[in-house]
Design a protein around this motif. Structure first.
Motif, PDB file in Angstrom:
ATOM      1  N   ILE A 225       0.726  -1.299   0.041  1.00  0.00           N
ATOM      2  CA  ILE A 225      -0.049   0.161  -0.037  1.00  0.00           C
ATOM      3  C   ILE A 225       0.847   1.454  -0.041  1.00  0.00           C
ATOM      4  O   ILE A 225       0.560   2.222  -0.820  1.00  0.00           O
ATOM      5  N   GLN A 226       1.951   1.001   0.604  1.00  0.00           N
ATOM      6  CA  GLN A 226       2.827   2.313   0.947  1.00  0.00           C
ATOM      7  C   GLN A 226       3.433   2.648  -0.420  1.00  0.00           C
ATOM      8  O   GLN A 226       3.552   3.976  -0.880  1.00  0.00           O
ATOM      9  N   GLN A 227       3.823   1.725  -1.461  1.00  0.00           N
ATOM     10  CA  GLN A 227       4.320   1.782  -2.639  1.00  0.00           C
ATOM     11  C   GLN A 227       3.314   2.736  -3.561  1.00  0.00           C
ATOM     12  O   GLN A 227       3.513   3.258  -4.402  1.00  0.00           O
ATOM     13  N   ILE A 228       2.049   2.275  -3.226  1.00  0.00           N
ATOM     14  CA  ILE A 228       0.939   2.883  -4.124  1.00  0.00           C
ATOM     15  C   ILE A 228       0.756   4.451  -3.754  1.00  0.00           C
ATOM     16  O   ILE A 228       0.390   5.224  -4.613  1.00  0.00           O
ATOM     17  N   VAL A 229       0.640   4.777  -2.479  1.00  0.00           N
ATOM     18  CA  VAL A 229       0.629   5.903  -1.915  1.00  0.00           C
ATOM     19  C   VAL A 229       1.717   6.838  -2.466  1.00  0.00           C
ATOM     20  O   VAL A 229       1.778   7.870  -3.026  1.00  0.00           O
ATOM     21  N   ASP A 230       3.063   6.172  -2.421  1.00  0.00           N
ATOM     22  CA  ASP A 230       4.266   6.944  -2.654  1.00  0.00           C
ATOM     23  C   ASP A 230       3.938   7.361  -4.242  1.00  0.00           C
ATOM     24  O   ASP A 230       4.499   8.568  -4.575  1.00  0.00           O
ATOM     25  N   ALA A 231       3.473   6.404  -5.144  1.00  0.00           N
ATOM     26  CA  ALA A 231       3.328   6.676  -6.469  1.00  0.00           C
ATOM     27  C   ALA A 231       2.604   7.552  -6.920  1.00  0.00           C
ATOM     28  O   ALA A 231       2.349   8.254  -7.946  1.00  0.00           O
ATOM     29  N   LEU A 232       1.246   7.726  -6.017  1.00  0.00           N
ATOM     30  CA  LEU A 232       0.206   8.713  -6.357  1.00  0.00           C
ATOM     31  C   LEU A 232       0.007   9.808  -5.841  1.00  0.00           C
ATOM     32  O   LEU A 232      -0.882  10.567  -6.124  1.00  0.00           O
ATOM     33  N   LYS A 233       0.798  10.011  -4.505  1.00  0.00           N
ATOM     34  CA  LYS A 233       0.376  11.172  -3.829  1.00  0.00           C
ATOM     35  C   LYS A 233       0.855  12.530  -4.505  1.00  0.00           C
ATOM     36  O   LYS A 233       0.104  13.662  -4.046  1.00  0.00           O
ATOM     37  N   ILE A 239      -6.863   8.174  -0.205  1.00  0.00           N
ATOM     38  CA  ILE A 239      -7.477   7.719   0.920  1.00  0.00           C
ATOM     39  C   ILE A 239      -7.319   6.311   1.148  1.00  0.00           C
ATOM     40  O   ILE A 239      -7.428   5.625   0.290  1.00  0.00           O
ATOM     41  N   VAL A 240      -6.771   5.730   2.267  1.00  0.00           N
ATOM     42  CA  VAL A 240      -6.465   4.557   2.745  1.00  0.00           C
ATOM     43  C   VAL A 240      -7.616   3.971   3.612  1.00  0.00           C
ATOM     44  O   VAL A 240      -7.718   4.576   4.652  1.00  0.00           O
ATOM     45  N   PHE A 241      -8.229   2.835   3.241  1.00  0.00           N
ATOM     46  CA  PHE A 241      -9.193   2.458   4.061  1.00  0.00           C
ATOM     47  C   PHE A 241      -8.872   0.940   4.400  1.00  0.00           C
ATOM     48  O   PHE A 241      -8.968   0.004   3.505  1.00  0.00           O
ATOM     49  N   GLY A 242      -8.489   0.760   5.640  1.00  0.00           N
ATOM     50  CA  GLY A 242      -7.948  -0.674   6.136  1.00  0.00           C
ATOM     51  C   GLY A 242      -9.107  -1.263   7.136  1.00  0.00           C
ATOM     52  O   GLY A 242      -9.125  -0.769   8.138  1.00  0.00           O
ATOM     53  N   LYS A 243     -10.104  -2.163   6.647  1.00  0.00           N
ATOM     54  CA  LYS A 243     -11.019  -2.698   7.654  1.00  0.00           C
ATOM     55  C   LYS A 243     -10.246  -3.480   8.715  1.00  0.00           C
ATOM     56  O   LYS A 243      -9.554  -4.336   8.460  1.00  0.00           O
ATOM     57  N   GLY A 244     -10.630  -3.171   9.889  1.00  0.00           N
ATOM     58  CA  GLY A 244     -10.102  -3.943  11.149  1.00  0.00           C
ATOM     59  C   GLY A 244      -8.402  -3.666  11.300  1.00  0.00           C
ATOM     60  O   GLY A 244      -7.914  -4.435  12.143  1.00  0.00           O
ATOM     61  N   CYS A 245      -8.133  -2.586  10.622  1.00  0.00           N
ATOM     62  CA  CYS A 245      -6.719  -2.420  10.742  1.00  0.00           C
ATOM     63  C   CYS A 245      -6.229  -0.956  11.930  1.00  0.00           C
ATOM     64  O   CYS A 245      -5.362  -0.322  11.487  1.00  0.00           O
ATOM     65  N   ASN A 251       1.203   4.269  11.780  1.00  0.00           N
ATOM     66  CA  ASN A 251       1.927   4.159  10.610  1.00  0.00           C
ATOM     67  C   ASN A 251       1.065   4.810   9.366  1.00  0.00           C
ATOM     68  O   ASN A 251       2.024   5.537   8.775  1.00  0.00           O
ATOM     69  N   MET A 252      -0.148   4.565   9.258  1.00  0.00           N
ATOM     70  CA  MET A 252      -0.745   4.877   8.168  1.00  0.00           C
ATOM     71  C   MET A 252      -0.766   6.626   8.056  1.00  0.00           C
ATOM     72  O   MET A 252      -0.766   7.244   6.808  1.00  0.00           O
ATOM     73  N   ALA A 253      -0.791   6.976   9.377  1.00  0.00           N
ATOM     74  CA  ALA A 253      -0.840   8.634   9.410  1.00  0.00           C
ATOM     75  C   ALA A 253       0.334   9.213   8.933  1.00  0.00           C
ATOM     76  O   ALA A 253       0.296  10.543   8.786  1.00  0.00           O
ATOM     77  N   ASN A 254       1.407   8.525   8.775  1.00  0.00           N
ATOM     78  CA  ASN A 254       2.522   9.113   8.436  1.00  0.00           C
ATOM     79  C   ASN A 254       2.985   8.755   6.896  1.00  0.00           C
ATOM     80  O   ASN A 254       4.294   8.894   6.725  1.00  0.00           O
ATOM     81  N   SER A 255       2.142   8.145   6.149  1.00  0.00           N
ATOM     82  CA  SER A 255       2.407   7.519   4.893  1.00  0.00           C
ATOM     83  C   SER A 255       2.648   8.487   3.645  1.00  0.00           C
ATOM     84  O   SER A 255       2.979   8.052   2.579  1.00  0.00           O
ATOM     85  N   GLY A 256       1.970   9.842   4.120  1.00  0.00           N
ATOM     86  CA  GLY A 256       1.458  10.462   2.728  1.00  0.00           C
ATOM     87  C   GLY A 256       0.163  10.440   2.224  1.00  0.00           C
ATOM     88  O   GLY A 256      -0.107  11.280   1.290  1.00  0.00           O
ATOM     89  N   ALA A 257      -0.657   9.622   2.718  1.00  0.00           N
ATOM     90  CA  ALA A 257      -1.992   9.611   2.270  1.00  0.00           C
ATOM     91  C   ALA A 257      -2.633  10.870   2.885  1.00  0.00           C
ATOM     92  O   ALA A 257      -2.284  11.637   3.717  1.00  0.00           O
ATOM     93  N   SER A 258      -3.700  11.346   1.975  1.00  0.00           N
ATOM     94  CA  SER A 258      -4.461  12.499   2.457  1.00  0.00           C
ATOM     95  C   SER A 258      -5.519  12.084   3.449  1.00  0.00           C
ATOM     96  O   SER A 258      -5.867  13.155   4.360  1.00  0.00           O
ATOM     97  N   ALA A 259      -6.027  10.947   3.607  1.00  0.00           N
ATOM     98  CA  ALA A 259      -7.058  10.620   4.608  1.00  0.00           C
ATOM     99  C   ALA A 259      -7.294   8.992   4.949  1.00  0.00           C
ATOM    100  O   ALA A 259      -6.579   8.692   3.920  1.00  0.00           O
ATOM    101  N   LEU A 260      -7.613   8.757   6.117  1.00  0.00           N
ATOM    102  CA  LEU A 260      -7.757   7.358   6.535  1.00  0.00           C
ATOM    103  C   LEU A 260      -9.151   7.126   6.583  1.00  0.00           C
ATOM    104  O   LEU A 260      -9.913   7.691   7.436  1.00  0.00           O
TER     105      LEU A 260
END
Length: 341
Positions: A225-233, A239-245, A251-260
Motif C-alpha cells: 500500500i505504501q508503494q501505491i501511496v508514494d506513486a500517487l500522492k 484515501i486508505v481504508f483498512g478494515k479492522g486495521c 503508521n498510516m498517518a505518516n504515509s503521505g495519504a490525504s485521509a484514512l
C-alpha cells in the motif's frame, strides 16, 4: 476546471469547513430501486464493463441524495481480470475464481497488463461520468489493496478467514511476494490512468487487512500500500481504508495519504489519538445502524460529527452500505450532515 462543490477536496486538504462532506461506501448500487432495474437486465461484469451503465449507476445516488462526492461504479476484481486471472461473479455467492493461484509457477505466469488497453472501459466510464457530473462534485476512483486482491486470487472466493491465502503467504513467501508486487505494479498504473482520465481522488480498500497480525500486516499488506501511496500522492489525493486495521493507524498517518478510513469498531477518540490528530479521517458509522429509525440515525450522525470534529473529517460508513437499507434511512444519514451546524 473548478468543481462547484469542493467540500470533499477541502476536507482532504485539511481546510476548515462549515460542515464536513458526506458520501457512502457502495453508495452506487444494491440498495437503490433504480439500480435494481439495471441489475435485472445486465449481469455484474457487464455493468462494470459498459461505460454507459457504469456512469449511470455512479450518478444515481447523487441525483437522489446529493452527496458531496461520487465514487465510480466498478469492482476491485477488474484488476485480476486484467492480469489474466479469470473472475466470475456468481449470484447469491459472490466472486468465484475457477483457477486460483497456489504455486510459484502460477504466480510467475501472471501478467502485468497494459491497463490502458485492458481496463479502457473504466477510463471511458470516468469520462462519461465526469460529463454527467458536470463539475458539480468530485469523482473518486478506487482499487483494492494488493493483499486484499491476493486473498481472492489464492482463496478463489470470499472467506471468513482467508486461510488458504494466509497459508500461501506463510509457506510460499517467494511466490506471494511475486504476486503481491505484480498486483501493486498493475494497481499503480491503473490508478494513475484513472487520475489522467479525470478522477479527483482515489481510495485504496484494504478490506481484509484486519485478517493479519500487526507484524504480518506490515510486510504482507502495508509494504505494498505504501508503494501505491508514494506513486500517487504527487498526482492526487489518496484515501486508505483498512478494515479492522486500527493497529496500523499510527503508521498510516505518516504515509503521505490525504485521509484514512475508519471502521465502526474504532471510536473517533481512538482514531484521532492513534493518528496524532493531524490527518483527515473518514467514517465510521456502522452500516447496520442504517436500519435504525431515521430520527435516531440523524441523532447518531450529529453525535458522530461532534466526536470526530467538523474539520479534517469526512462523514461516511465504517464499511459498504448493506443491500437491505431503506432509501429513506440513507436519506436521513445524508440529510443529517447537510443540516449540521
Amino acid at each position: 476546471m473548478n468543481i462547484k462543490n469542493d467540500l470533499f477536496l477541502r476536507a482532504l486538504d485539511g481546510e476548515s469547513v462549515d460542515r464536513p462532506p458526506v458520501w457512502m461506501m457502495r453508495q452506487a448500487g444494491r440498495y437503490l430501486p433504480e439500480f435494481m432495474k439495471i441489475k435485472e437486465k445486465y449481469d455484474f461484469f457487464t455493468r462494470c464493463r459498459t461505460p454507459e451503465l457504469a456512469s449511470e449507476i455512479t450518478v444515481q445516488p447523487i441525483r437522489r441524495y446529493g452527496m458531496d462526492a461520487a465514487i465510480l461504479f466498478s469492482d476491485i476484481l477488474v484488476i485480476p481480470q486484467a492480469m489474466g486471472i479469470e473472475v466470475e461473479m456468481k449470484p447469491d455467492f459472490g466472486p468465484f475464481l475457477p483457477n486460483p493461484i497456489r504455486s510459484l509457477k502460477e504466480a510467475e505466469e501472471v501478467i502485468v497488463p497494459d491497463v490502458t488497453k485492458e481496463l479502457d472501459y473504466v477510463m471511458q466510464a470516468i469520462t462519461m461520468t465526469k460529463e454527467k457530473l458536470n463539475n458539480e462534485i468530485p469523482l473518486i476512483g478506487f482499487a483494492g489493496s494488493p493483499w486484499t486482491i491476493l486473498c481472492y486470487c489464492v482463496q478463489g472466493q470470499g472467506s471468513k478467514n482467508f486461510d488458504k491465502a494466509k497459508a500461501f503467504c506463510f509457506t510460499n513467501p517467494e511466490a506471494a511476494k511475486i504476486l503481491l508486487q505484480k498486483i501493486t505494479d498493475t494497481t499503480i498504473s491503473y490508478l494513475k490512468s484513472k487520475v489522467k482520465s479525470g478522477v479527483n481522488a482515489v481510495q485504496i480498500f484494504d478490506s481484509w487487512g484486519g485478517m493479519l497480525s500487526p507484524e504480518d500486516y506490515q510486510t504482507i499488506s502495508w509494504h505494498y500500500i505504501q508503494q501505491i501511496v508514494d506513486a500517487l500522492k504527487e498526482d492526487t489525493k489518496v484515501i486508505v481504508f483498512g478494515k479492522g486495521c486500527w493497529f496500523a493507524l499510527r503508521n498510516m498517518a505518516n504515509s503521505g495519504a490525504s485521509a484514512l478510513g475508519i471502521d465502526w469498531t474504532c471510536s473517533a477518540q481512538n482514531a484521532r489519538y492513534l493518528t496524532g490528530g493531524k490527518i483527515t479521517l473518514q467514517g465510521n458509522f456502522d452500516p447496520a445502524r442504517l436500519l435504525s429509525p431515521p430520527a435516531d440515525i440523524k441523532k447518531m450522525v450529529t453525535a458522530m460529527i461532534n466526536d470526530f470534529g467538523k474539520d479534517r473529517y469526512i462523514v461516511n460508513l465504517g464499511h459498504g452500505i448493506l443491500p437491505n437499507i431503506p432509501v429513506e434511512n440513507a436519506k436521513a444519514f445524508i440529510d443529517a450532515v447537510k443540516e449540521y451546524s
